[in-house]
Design an enzyme around this catalytic site. Structure first.
Site, PDB file in Angstrom:
ATOM      1  N   GLY A   9       9.149   4.593   8.664  1.00 11.17           N
ATOM      2  CA  GLY A   9       8.524   4.112   7.209  1.00 11.17           C
ATOM      3  C   GLY A   9       8.667   5.212   6.325  1.00 11.17           C
ATOM      4  N   THR A  11      11.257   5.989   4.162  1.00 10.19           N
ATOM      5  CA  THR A  11      11.919   5.526   2.886  1.00 10.19           C
ATOM      6  C   THR A  11      10.834   4.739   2.122  1.00 10.19           C
ATOM      7  OG1 THR A  11      12.611   3.483   3.715  1.00 10.19           O
ATOM      8  CG2 THR A  11      14.278   5.521   3.783  1.00 10.19           C
ATOM      9  N   GLY A  12       9.529   4.458   2.503  1.00  9.03           N
ATOM     10  CA  GLY A  12       8.743   3.662   1.966  1.00  9.03           C
ATOM     11  C   GLY A  12       7.805   4.601   0.926  1.00  9.03           C
ATOM     12  N   SER A 134      -4.152  -2.693   8.400  1.00 13.47           N
ATOM     13  CA  SER A 134      -4.256  -3.062   6.954  1.00 13.47           C
ATOM     14  C   SER A 134      -5.655  -4.116   6.807  1.00 13.47           C
ATOM     15  CB  SER A 134      -3.216  -3.862   6.669  1.00 13.47           C
ATOM     16  OG  SER A 134      -3.417  -4.507   5.404  1.00 13.47           O
ATOM     17  N   GLU A 136      -5.621  -6.589   5.298  1.00 16.62           N
ATOM     18  CA  GLU A 136      -5.032  -7.857   5.270  1.00 16.62           C
ATOM     19  C   GLU A 136      -5.561  -8.533   6.787  1.00 16.62           C
ATOM     20  OE1 GLU A 136      -2.710 -10.478   4.301  1.00 16.62           O
ATOM     21  OE2 GLU A 136      -3.549  -9.877   2.380  1.00 16.62           O
ATOM     22  N   TYR A 158       1.733 -11.722   8.473  1.00 13.36           N
ATOM     23  CA  TYR A 158       1.789 -10.267   8.317  1.00 13.36           C
ATOM     24  C   TYR A 158       0.443  -9.982   8.712  1.00 13.36           C
ATOM     25  CZ  TYR A 158       0.764  -5.726   5.912  1.00 13.36           C
ATOM     26  OH  TYR A 158       0.443  -4.425   5.902  1.00 13.36           O
ATOM     27  N   LYS A 162      -0.443  -7.301  12.333  1.00 14.20           N
ATOM     28  CA  LYS A 162      -0.993  -6.159  11.802  1.00 14.20           C
ATOM     29  C   LYS A 162      -2.373  -6.013  12.868  1.00 14.20           C
ATOM     30  CE  LYS A 162       1.124  -3.522   8.816  1.00 14.20           C
ATOM     31  NZ  LYS A 162       1.358  -2.162   9.062  1.00 14.20           N
ATOM     32  N   HIS A 188      -2.921   0.286  -1.895  1.00 12.45           N
ATOM     33  CA  HIS A 188      -2.972   1.566  -2.552  1.00 12.45           C
ATOM     34  C   HIS A 188      -1.557   1.611  -3.047  1.00 12.45           C
ATOM     35  CE1 HIS A 188      -2.085   2.047   1.980  1.00 12.45           C
ATOM     36  NE2 HIS A 188      -1.128   2.882   1.636  1.00 12.45           N
ATOM     37  N   ARG A 193       5.480   2.565  -5.761  1.00 12.75           N
ATOM     38  CA  ARG A 193       5.378   1.304  -5.295  1.00 12.75           C
ATOM     39  C   ARG A 193       6.363   0.199  -5.199  1.00 12.75           C
ATOM     40  NH1 ARG A 193       2.707  -1.436  -1.266  1.00 12.75           N
ATOM     41  NH2 ARG A 193       0.614  -2.538  -1.942  1.00 12.75           N
TER      42      ARG A 193
HETATM   43  P1  NAP Z   1       6.782  -0.010   2.210  1.00 13.76           P
HETATM   44  O1  NAP Z   1       7.136   0.836   0.895  1.00 13.76           O
HETATM   45  O2  NAP Z   1       7.033  -1.496   2.053  1.00 13.76           O
HETATM   46  O3  NAP Z   1       7.631   0.837   3.402  1.00 13.76           O
HETATM   47  C1  NAP Z   1       7.926  -0.003   4.631  1.00 13.76           C
HETATM   48  C2  NAP Z   1       8.890   0.998   5.465  1.00 13.76           C
HETATM   49  O4  NAP Z   1       9.315   0.348   6.823  1.00 13.76           O
HETATM   50  C3  NAP Z   1      10.238   1.015   4.822  1.00 13.76           C
HETATM   51  O5  NAP Z   1      10.482   2.697   4.940  1.00 13.76           O
HETATM   52  C4  NAP Z   1      11.135   0.571   5.608  1.00 13.76           C
HETATM   53  O6  NAP Z   1      12.410   1.040   5.940  1.00 13.76           O
HETATM   54  C5  NAP Z   1      10.356   0.619   7.023  1.00 13.76           C
HETATM   55  N1  NAP Z   1      10.982  -0.405   7.832  1.00 13.76           N
HETATM   56  C6  NAP Z   1      11.179  -1.744   7.873  1.00 13.76           C
HETATM   57  N2  NAP Z   1      11.519  -2.408   8.787  1.00 13.76           N
HETATM   58  C7  NAP Z   1      11.773  -1.390   9.932  1.00 13.76           C
HETATM   59  C8  NAP Z   1      12.538  -1.078  10.983  1.00 13.76           C
HETATM   60  N3  NAP Z   1      12.886  -2.388  11.783  1.00 13.76           N
HETATM   61  N4  NAP Z   1      12.689   0.006  11.778  1.00 13.76           N
HETATM   62  C9  NAP Z   1      11.926   1.087  11.178  1.00 13.76           C
HETATM   63  N5  NAP Z   1      11.590   1.030   9.999  1.00 13.76           N
HETATM   64  C10 NAP Z   1      11.353  -0.077   9.187  1.00 13.76           C
HETATM   65  O7  NAP Z   1       5.247   0.028   2.883  1.00 13.76           O
HETATM   66  P2  NAP Z   1       4.002   1.163   2.376  1.00 13.76           P
HETATM   67  O8  NAP Z   1       3.440   0.571   1.365  1.00 13.76           O
HETATM   68  O9  NAP Z   1       4.754   2.590   2.077  1.00 13.76           O
HETATM   69  O10 NAP Z   1       3.086   1.139   3.558  1.00 13.76           O
HETATM   70  C11 NAP Z   1       3.277   1.962   4.810  1.00 13.76           C
HETATM   71  C12 NAP Z   1       2.487   1.344   5.861  1.00 13.76           C
HETATM   72  O11 NAP Z   1       1.264   0.670   5.749  1.00 13.76           O
HETATM   73  C13 NAP Z   1       3.131  -0.353   6.378  1.00 13.76           C
HETATM   74  O12 NAP Z   1       3.136  -0.513   7.713  1.00 13.76           O
HETATM   75  C14 NAP Z   1       2.235  -1.406   5.382  1.00 13.76           C
HETATM   76  O13 NAP Z   1       2.063  -2.578   6.161  1.00 13.76           O
HETATM   77  C15 NAP Z   1       0.930  -0.534   5.599  1.00 13.76           C
HETATM   78  N6  NAP Z   1      -0.059  -0.778   4.741  1.00 13.76           N
HETATM   79  C16 NAP Z   1       0.063  -0.476   3.427  1.00 13.76           C
HETATM   80  C17 NAP Z   1      -0.862  -0.735   2.324  1.00 13.76           C
HETATM   81  C18 NAP Z   1      -0.572  -0.353   0.940  1.00 13.76           C
HETATM   82  O14 NAP Z   1      -1.270  -1.201   0.054  1.00 13.76           O
HETATM   83  N7  NAP Z   1       0.622   0.005   0.540  1.00 13.76           N
HETATM   84  C19 NAP Z   1      -2.079  -1.068   2.893  1.00 13.76           C
HETATM   85  C20 NAP Z   1      -2.276  -1.298   4.150  1.00 13.76           C
HETATM   86  C21 NAP Z   1      -1.260  -0.858   5.002  1.00 13.76           C
HETATM   87  P3  NAP Z   1      13.786   0.685   5.300  1.00 13.76           P
HETATM   88  O15 NAP Z   1      14.032   1.677   3.978  1.00 13.76           O
HETATM   89  O16 NAP Z   1      14.679   1.038   6.219  1.00 13.76           O
HETATM   90  O17 NAP Z   1      13.772  -0.560   4.863  1.00 13.76           O
HETATM   91  O1  G4F Z   2       0.192  -6.870  -4.473  1.00 13.54           O
HETATM   92  P1  G4F Z   2       0.411  -7.753  -3.205  1.00 13.54           P
HETATM   93  O2  G4F Z   2       1.706  -8.363  -2.918  1.00 13.54           O
HETATM   94  O3  G4F Z   2      -0.402  -7.237  -2.114  1.00 13.54           O
HETATM   95  P2  G4F Z   2      -1.201  -7.835  -0.992  1.00 13.54           P
HETATM   96  O4  G4F Z   2      -0.760  -9.121  -0.389  1.00 13.54           O
HETATM   97  O5  G4F Z   2      -2.715  -7.574  -1.107  1.00 13.54           O
HETATM   98  O6  G4F Z   2      -0.803  -6.910   0.386  1.00 13.54           O
HETATM   99  C1  G4F Z   2      -0.610  -5.532   0.167  1.00 13.54           C
HETATM  100  O7  G4F Z   2      -1.814  -5.017   0.472  1.00 13.54           O
HETATM  101  C2  G4F Z   2      -1.995  -4.881   1.687  1.00 13.54           C
HETATM  102  C3  G4F Z   2      -3.415  -4.281   2.068  1.00 13.54           C
HETATM  103  O8  G4F Z   2      -4.488  -5.057   1.818  1.00 13.54           O
HETATM  104  C4  G4F Z   2      -0.871  -4.311   2.636  1.00 13.54           C
HETATM  105  F1  G4F Z   2      -1.313  -4.387   4.121  1.00 13.54           F
HETATM  106  C5  G4F Z   2       0.246  -5.114   2.564  1.00 13.54           C
HETATM  107  O9  G4F Z   2       1.370  -4.254   3.157  1.00 13.54           O
HETATM  108  C6  G4F Z   2       0.390  -4.817   0.864  1.00 13.54           C
HETATM  109  O10 G4F Z   2       1.020  -3.590   0.747  1.00 13.54           O
HETATM  110  O11 G4F Z   2      -0.627  -9.190  -4.025  1.00 13.54           O
HETATM  111  C7  G4F Z   2      -2.090  -8.775  -4.215  1.00 13.54           C
HETATM  112  C8  G4F Z   2      -2.568  -9.969  -4.845  1.00 13.54           C
HETATM  113  C9  G4F Z   2      -2.650 -11.247  -4.037  1.00 13.54           C
HETATM  114  O12 G4F Z   2      -3.601 -11.755  -3.725  1.00 13.54           O
HETATM  115  C10 G4F Z   2      -1.406 -12.128  -4.565  1.00 13.54           C
HETATM  116  O13 G4F Z   2      -1.777 -13.619  -4.626  1.00 13.54           O
HETATM  117  O14 G4F Z   2      -2.082 -10.236  -6.271  1.00 13.54           O
HETATM  118  C11 G4F Z   2      -1.893 -11.881  -6.087  1.00 13.54           C
HETATM  119  N1  G4F Z   2      -0.538 -12.180  -7.106  1.00 13.54           N
HETATM  120  C12 G4F Z   2      -0.596 -12.841  -8.103  1.00 13.54           C
HETATM  121  N2  G4F Z   2       0.551 -12.820  -8.819  1.00 13.54           N
HETATM  122  C13 G4F Z   2       0.801 -11.515  -6.885  1.00 13.54           C
HETATM  123  C14 G4F Z   2       1.164 -12.124  -7.983  1.00 13.54           C
HETATM  124  N3  G4F Z   2       1.393 -10.679  -5.892  1.00 13.54           N
HETATM  125  C15 G4F Z   2       2.562 -10.487  -5.909  1.00 13.54           C
HETATM  126  N4  G4F Z   2       3.169  -9.708  -5.214  1.00 13.54           N
HETATM  127  N5  G4F Z   2       3.480 -11.112  -7.019  1.00 13.54           N
HETATM  128  C16 G4F Z   2       2.596 -11.888  -7.870  1.00 13.54           C
HETATM  129  O15 G4F Z   2       3.468 -12.474  -8.934  1.00 13.54           O
END
Ligand code: NAP
Ligand code: G4F
Length: 341
Positions: A9, A11-12, A134, A136, A158, A162, A188, A193
């Site tokens: 991940g 690139t994320g 997560s 979630e 999802y 997880k 976060h 993002r």
């Molecule tokens: P993100 O920006 O969506 O990044 C996801 C990463 O997964 C990208 O680098 C993507 O690479 C890679 N990926 C997707 N499919 C893949 C595959 N088949 N093989 C290898 N890599 C693959 O996510 P993030 O916000 O940085 O989050 C990082 C991790 O924390 C994720 O597992 C997410 O579910 C988890 N998480 C995030 C949050 C949050 O709020 N941000 C909270 C809780 C948990 P490509 O560029 O190749 O698509």
């Molecule tokens: O920003 P969201 O899409 O994040 P969500 O679904 O909470 O998931 C993120 O956080 C998780 C950790 O709790 C990670 F595991 C997951 O990978 C991801 O990073 O949506 C947040 C809230 C939701 O309740 C959604 O229904 O915002 C509400 N929302 C309202 N309008 C919207 C929108 N979400 C999105 N994406 N787009 C809308 O237009």
């Protein structure tokens, strides 16, 4: 010799902040990148020139074994996933394969490369594994705030994937004595993002309206509440978890909840705008099953790891609004891959 980390991940959002943090700590950092010509890899290389790239895909067991064999990491951070919750209903099987089964493949790669045999249950030693669990997984929450002991009731494919990865990580720790831990991270965010997530969608929407590039912003459920923090703070927690004497799971969040409505108000206010003039509620953006609220109790991380968040909700939103106004003012395109601040 420098310690070596392998990040899936890369690139994320989190991969970039974690790589910066580990490079600053003197690590040799390797990122697992997939695809033949993935444009997000070139964006990452521009920002993180010191990260070395190894090819691999969480769908491909052999590629993960080869990557671990080549890098010989001290620490593996498994951040790769399909991470956008709505996509997990549209591509549930792919989500299960990448976000769920990908954890099994990564753990197996480490187990095989460390020479840990089934039933040996010896503390296998060198490679430490971090799984990006997560909030979630809590889904329809059993209690508030949520701790490491709160039960799971995931509300999306999802969240289910997880939960599988989370329990599997625990199981490899118990079955093989591996140093394998999960960070249960709450939402976060940052200027890096993805534009599909609500915080960035809102801050980009505000920037477009402020600059006269758009006149409205369509959103779904404004009543959902989340515990939002800054991604830069959360990657420090990931690293701290792998430095602890014993492998344990931790909840990471701020302990404060805000609604999407409050997020919208804060973002429009930061740009001197009145949100009610621009936001349109769109029923088609509501989810089949919503997670109504999430709120962390991060006490264990504070006491055992000394971890604290440093960026408040208001400062986070202001940081993202300012960054997006700057990006668009300079002719940047958030859909283009050169746009990372
Ligand atoms: P993100 O920006 O969506 O990044 C996801 C990463 O997964 C990208 O680098 C993507 O690479 C890679 N990926 C997707 N499919 C893949 C595959 N088949 N093989 C290898 N890599 C693959 O996510 P993030 O916000 O940085 O989050 C990082 C991790 O924390 C994720 O597992 C997410 O579910 C988890 N998480 C995030 C949050 C949050 O709020 N941000 C909270 C809780 C948990 P490509 O560029 O190749 O698509
Ligand atoms: O920003 P969201 O899409 O994040 P969500 O679904 O909470 O998931 C993120 O956080 C998780 C950790 O709790 C990670 F595991 C997951 O990978 C991801 O990073 O949506 C947040 C809230 C939701 O309740 C959604 O229904 O915002 C509400 N929302 C309202 N309008 C919207 C929108 N979400 C999105 N994406 N787009 C809308 O237009």
């Amino acid at each position: 010799m420098a310690r070596r980390a392998l990040i899936t991940g890369i690139t994320g959002q989190d991969g970039s902040y974690l790589a910066e943090h580990l490079l600053a700590q003197g690590y040799e950092v390797w990122g697992l990148a997939r695809g033949q010509a993935n444009p997000r890899v070139s964006r990452m290389r521009k920002l993180l020139a010191d990260v070395q790239v190894v090819r691999g895909d969480l769908l491909d067991q052999g590629s993960l074994i080869s990557a671990v064999e080549r890098v010989q990491p001290d620490e593996v951070y498994n951040l790769g996933a399909i991470s956008f919750v709505p996509m997990s209903w549209e591509q549930a099987e792919l989500t299960a394969e990448v976000t769920g089964m990908g954890v099994l493949r990564m753990l197996e790669a480490i187990r095989v490369c460390s020479g840990v045999s089934r039933g040996s249950n010896t503390r296998s030693g060198q490679m430490r594994f971090y799984q990006a669990s997560s909030s979630e997984m809590f889904g329809q929450v059993a209690e508030t705030p949520q701790t490491e002991r709160t039960g799971f009731h995931p509300r999306s494919p999802y969240g289910v994937a997880k939960a599988y990865g989370h329990f599997l990580t625990q199981n490899y720790r118990e079955s093989y004595g591996m140093y394998a831990v999960s960070g249960i991270l709450f939402n976060h965010e940052s200027p890096r993002r993805g534009a599909e997530f609500v915080t960035r969608k809102v801050t980009l929407g505000v920037a477009r309206i402020k600059l006269g590039l758009a006149s409205e912003l369509r959103l779904g459920n404004l009543e959902a509440r989340r515990d939002w923090g800054f991604a830069g703070d959360y990657v420090r927690a990931m690293h701290l978890m792998l430095q602890a004497a014993a492998p344990e799971d931790y909840v990471i969040g701020t302990g404060r909840m805000k609604s999407v409505r409050e997020l919208v108000e804060a973002a429009f206010t930061a740009a001197g705008l009145d949100w009610e003039q621009y936001v349109i509620r769109d029923q088609t953006l509501h989810r089949p099953a919503e997670v109504d609220l999430l709120c962390a109790d991060p006490k264990k991380a504070r006491v055992q790891l000394g971890w604290e968040p440093t960026v408040s909700f208001d400062d986070l939103v202001a940081m993202m609004v300012e960054s997006d106004i700057r990006l668009l003012s300079n002719g940047g395109d958030p859909d283009q891959d050169s746009s990372w601040p």
